[in-house]
Write an enzyme that holds these catalytic residues in place. Structure first.
Site, mmCIF file in Angstrom:
data_model
loop_
_atom_site.group_PDB
_atom_site.id
_atom_site.type_symbol
_atom_site.label_atom_id
_atom_site.label_comp_id
_atom_site.label_asym_id
_atom_site.label_seq_id
_atom_site.Cartn_x
_atom_site.Cartn_y
_atom_site.Cartn_z
ATOM 1 N N SER A 2 -53.950 -50.683 -37.027
ATOM 2 C CA SER A 2 -54.167 -50.681 -38.477
ATOM 3 C C SER A 2 -53.129 -51.542 -39.197
ATOM 4 O O SER A 2 -52.025 -51.763 -38.710
ATOM 5 C CB SER A 2 -54.092 -49.248 -39.024
ATOM 6 O OG SER A 2 -54.967 -48.400 -38.321
HETATM 7 N N1 SAH Z 1 -53.948 -45.548 -35.229
HETATM 8 C C1 SAH Z 1 -54.251 -46.737 -34.459
HETATM 9 C C2 SAH Z 1 -55.424 -47.520 -35.005
HETATM 10 C C3 SAH Z 1 -56.666 -46.963 -34.501
HETATM 11 S S1 SAH Z 1 -58.153 -47.847 -34.737
HETATM 12 C C4 SAH Z 1 -53.051 -47.611 -34.269
HETATM 13 O O1 SAH Z 1 -51.994 -47.308 -34.825
HETATM 14 O O2 SAH Z 1 -53.157 -48.580 -33.519
HETATM 15 C C5 SAH Z 1 -59.217 -46.444 -34.621
HETATM 16 C C6 SAH Z 1 -59.362 -45.845 -33.262
HETATM 17 O O3 SAH Z 1 -60.170 -44.677 -33.407
HETATM 18 C C7 SAH Z 1 -60.079 -46.720 -32.248
HETATM 19 O O4 SAH Z 1 -59.236 -46.927 -31.150
HETATM 20 C C8 SAH Z 1 -61.340 -45.919 -31.875
HETATM 21 O O5 SAH Z 1 -61.683 -46.016 -30.512
HETATM 22 C C9 SAH Z 1 -60.909 -44.505 -32.219
HETATM 23 N N2 SAH Z 1 -61.975 -43.539 -32.484
HETATM 24 C C10 SAH Z 1 -63.153 -43.709 -33.124
HETATM 25 N N3 SAH Z 1 -63.831 -42.544 -33.188
HETATM 26 C C11 SAH Z 1 -63.039 -41.605 -32.590
HETATM 27 C C12 SAH Z 1 -63.176 -40.196 -32.345
HETATM 28 N N4 SAH Z 1 -64.264 -39.525 -32.723
HETATM 29 N N5 SAH Z 1 -62.157 -39.556 -31.707
HETATM 30 C C13 SAH Z 1 -61.059 -40.234 -31.300
HETATM 31 N N6 SAH Z 1 -60.879 -41.549 -31.502
HETATM 32 C C14 SAH Z 1 -61.851 -42.226 -32.140
#
Ligand code: SAH
Length: 206
Positions: free
Chosen positions: A50
């Site tokens: 993010s």
């Molecule tokens: N917080 C992260 C950014 C994450 S991007 C960082 O600091 O890098 C969002 C992530 O959410 C993705 O990797 C995606 O695979 C995950 N995601 C989407 N739906 C989800 C769910 N239901 N449970 C867990 N992870 C999920």
């Protein structure tokens, strides 16, 4: 990056925590020279780490204290989990893509963030086994505030979640008060979709 954050964030602990976490360790080698730009970057699997300002605004809005137990939905690179680990007592983070989960776990362990547990997401949103949480941060966009996550919130707990359509969302904070759930709207953002039964059924529009 820190100068930008200082203009928008009120909780000094958030700035200090983000200053302490080496973001370059959570981006792919080809993006190393852009690790401190204020932008989301690809991390594989069609997902992104993010944008730092949005991470800071979410953590600021969550009003995290050092005794809080925190759930993060969407580990991705593990970067935000590392920042949360500095701010809170204990962090549970869940990720649905196994390769991302595994890589984040290795980096977090190598950097010594020992109060973070990385879990493989199941069919149920969040991680009810370790609920309730003082803070829940959702790092992916949902079509509405997911009920299962409200159910995992402790009294006084804060859920911060981007809500909207697949292309753009508004950051929202839901607080569990003695009188019910209180909603605050915190501004526009753009996240990858939250996948699940109580969110988006598929990664791309059908
Ligand atoms: N917080 C992260 C950014 C994450 S991007 C960082 O600091 O890098 C969002 C992530 O959410 C993705 O990797 C995606 O695979 C995950 N995601 C989407 N739906 C989800 C769910 N239901 N449970 C867990 N992870 C999920």
């Amino acid at each position: 990056m820190l100068a930008l954050l200082r203009r928008h964030v009120t909780d000094e602990r958030v700035i200090e925590a983000m200053a302490a976490v080496p973001r370059e360790r959570f981006v792919l080698p080809e993006w190393h020279d852009r690790a401190y730009d204020d932008s989301a970057l690809p991390i594989g699997g069609g997902q992104t780490i993010s944008q730092p300002l949005i991470v800071a605004l979410m953590l600021d809005a969550a009003r995290i204290t050092p005794t809080d137990r925190v759930l993060e939905v969407g580990t991705g690179s593990g970067y935000q989990a590392a920042v949360l680990s500095v701010l809170a007592r204990e962090v549970v983070t869940v990720e649905r893509i196994a390769t991302l989960r595994a890589r984040a776990e290795v980096v977090l362990r190598e950097l010594g963030y020992t109060n973070v547990i990385v879990m493989q997401a199941s069919d149920v949103l969040g991680w009810p086994e370790a609920a309730p949480y003082d803070v829940i941060i959702v790092a992916a966009g949902a079509p509405h505030i997911p009920r299962p996550l409200l159910d995992q919130l402790a009294p006084g707990g804060r859920l911060v979640v981007p809500v909207g359509d697949r292309r753009g969302q508004e950051l929202m904070r839901a607080t569990r008060t003695a009188h019910g759930i209180e909603i605050a709207r915190l501004g526009a953002c753009a996240f990858v979709p939250l996948i699940g039964k109580e969110a988006w059924e598929t990664e791309a529009p059908p």
